[in-house]
Scaffold this active site. Sequence first.
Site, PDB file in Angstrom:
ATOM      1  N   GLU A   1       0.842  -1.385  -0.036  1.00 19.96           N
ATOM      2  CA  GLU A   1       0.012  -0.128  -0.299  1.00 19.96           C
ATOM      3  C   GLU A   1       0.937   1.273   0.227  1.00 19.96           C
ATOM      4  O   GLU A   1       0.400   2.425  -0.830  1.00 19.96           O
ATOM      5  CB  GLU A   1      -0.772   0.048   1.310  1.00 19.96           C
ATOM      6  CG  GLU A   1      -1.821   1.178   1.380  1.00 19.96           C
ATOM      7  CD  GLU A   1      -3.110   0.882   2.155  1.00 19.96           C
ATOM      8  OE1 GLU A   1      -3.497  -0.352   2.292  1.00 19.96           O
ATOM      9  OE2 GLU A   1      -3.542   1.638   2.820  1.00 19.96           O
TER      10      GLU A   1
ATOM     11  N   ASP B   1      -2.586  -3.069   2.775  1.00 19.10           N
ATOM     12  CA  ASP B   1      -2.977  -3.388   4.198  1.00 19.10           C
ATOM     13  C   ASP B   1      -4.275  -4.283   4.330  1.00 19.10           C
ATOM     14  O   ASP B   1      -5.032  -4.323   3.270  1.00 19.10           O
ATOM     15  CB  ASP B   1      -3.437  -2.096   4.827  1.00 19.10           C
ATOM     16  CG  ASP B   1      -2.271  -1.114   5.093  1.00 19.10           C
ATOM     17  OD1 ASP B   1      -1.253  -1.563   4.873  1.00 19.10           O
ATOM     18  OD2 ASP B   1      -2.208   0.028   5.463  1.00 19.10           O
TER      19      ASP B   1
ATOM     20  N   TYR C   1       4.533   3.870  12.200  1.00 18.39           N
ATOM     21  CA  TYR C   1       3.727   4.332  11.144  1.00 18.39           C
ATOM     22  C   TYR C   1       2.447   5.068  12.058  1.00 18.39           C
ATOM     23  O   TYR C   1       1.829   4.681  13.201  1.00 18.39           O
ATOM     24  CB  TYR C   1       2.772   3.277  10.550  1.00 18.39           C
ATOM     25  CG  TYR C   1       1.748   3.454   9.672  1.00 18.39           C
ATOM     26  CD1 TYR C   1       2.085   4.346   8.344  1.00 18.39           C
ATOM     27  CD2 TYR C   1       0.371   3.327   9.858  1.00 18.39           C
ATOM     28  CE1 TYR C   1       0.975   4.575   7.573  1.00 18.39           C
ATOM     29  CE2 TYR C   1      -0.653   3.567   9.016  1.00 18.39           C
ATOM     30  CZ  TYR C   1      -0.242   4.364   7.815  1.00 18.39           C
ATOM     31  OH  TYR C   1      -1.524   4.738   7.140  1.00 18.39           O
TER      32      TYR C   1
END
Length: 610
Positions: free
Chosen positions: A7, A110, A320
Amino acid sequence: MKIVIAEKPSVARELAKVFGATTKKDGYIEGKGYSFTWAFGHLLQLAPPQEYGFIGWRRQHLPMLPKKFKLSVRKVKTKDGFIEDPSVRKQLDIIKKLFDEATEIIVATDAGREGELIFRYIYYYLKCKKPFKRLWISSQTDEAIKEGFRNLKPGTDYDTLFNSAHCRSESDWLVGMNATQALSIAAGNRTVLSLGRVQTPTLAMICSRFIETKNFVPKLFYQLSILLDKDGQQFKALSIANFDKKEDAQVLFDKIQDVSAGFPTGGLIKDVESKPRKEPPPLLHDLSSIQQEANKKKGYTADQTLSILQSLYEGKLISYPRTGSRYIGDDVFAGIPKLIDQLRNHPEFGKSAEFLTTVPLNKRSVNAKKVTDHHAILPTGEPPYHLSSEKQAIYDMIVARMLEAFHKECVKELTKITIESGSTFIANGTVIRSAGWRSVLNDPEDDNKGEESLSLPKVKKEESLPILEKALVEKQTKPKPLYNEASLLKALETSGKEIEDEELRYAMKDSGLGTPATRASIIETLITREYIKREKRNLIPTDKGLAVYEVVKDQAIAQAELTGQWEKRLEEIRSGASVSEFKEEITAYTRTITTQLLGCGVSIAEKATV
DNA sequence: GCAAGGTC
């Protein structure tokens, strides 16, 4: 060549590392018989109305119901208007070339609805026909990645997930584009009056709170207060009773046996109650919670915090950031002692870090089942250099929260003293017996609970103390506070139902409005439309926002529940229910709301377009 | 000109 598509670049790099692929190419990494490439989130979007021939905003186009939706390359805003994002076009070309050469395609976006959609839109846009396999992992550790690759699923296993994602996407387009044009046209086409499944209920929350506050009539009430003395230590107590009428309060006020009225010890201690209270450490940060903290402590907007986090992430200083989880798995937990150890010489947090190396760590934030696509935000351990003060502040919040989360609980002693003197009074006190996690920042407590963190003298039941002063206090009831970015973000997590309990809020987060990654942009959209504005730290509606709210407030599009209803149906589609049935309902709803809005005409025209 | 979703 096997092609793996992630992604985002960071995930592709991580996967390549596990495989030992190291050759960096333009837009992908190669090695060991694999190419690891990536998207940047959604590269494609549903084409805008003009691509179906709906040129200009016209009543006769509505409702716009494309038979088959088209995809177009993500646009970027420039001074000459919107153009195709060149970096996206370039990456799509790279992906196309790789897909053409592929012997096998492995989807590593994801593990969720949007991740599936990101890949499928690319796949269908490129008209790729090759079969693909799906990597489905919920943890990014080497072991989890290897296990995932040993256990790839057939791509078709996720067709129903794609269906639900696709429905979400097209439904938002149908309702949003049509309602927006309908309302704008009804108001005379002088300005954009946007509406949407997420932005409109958000606007409604801000407006209804504002109106409630504006119309709030404060009510006066009266309370009695006394100041007592125990061997030189003074403390205050308040009457249990509130009085609507001053005269009623006055009667009991006159009965208070204070020193100046000739009573040397007129306060009788009826009861003393002491009990310990344990406060567990806060959970690690997710995006929403750090946006809230940064707004409360520093006044940063949700959008500012997000972009600071993004740059810290790009600098490899933090994990993240767009995560909705406040937990980590056991694998990540295994790396925590090292992260803490690195902080032992930290000027501000060194002492806390030092302490944590000597005790077992609190595992409240460790729960693999509550980690979804991404775990809670953590520092990576990479040393930060020369950060701007804003970045440093956010970085420190993440570091401090890590130390707090693994720290001991805070133990307080709550004391309640009941005093009798004409009527009954209560003194509350809180003493911290063991600071635990609160020692990390030593912040003053959130004072919104009305909890006084003062210590009370040791007194005994049945003893009598002098009352040095008494007062009849006039108070007034207060309205609910206006929304600010912090309280709005919190409210969006639970669709406006404000829930104090962290765990319960988490359980309900699936029924929230928007997603962690999009909430900052929702607020910015409402500001861009001039529906709301920032005033000090509050978010308040403009006249335009209020006018729009008045028109739509009773319609489904303004209710947070609409999202809940959609989510329920989308989940059914994911488990195999009919897609066409839901689409028919959405089409019908699109027709209804379009007709209604086109008919609202004049009522909005003057108010919303000034 | 417009949705909501993802990310650099």
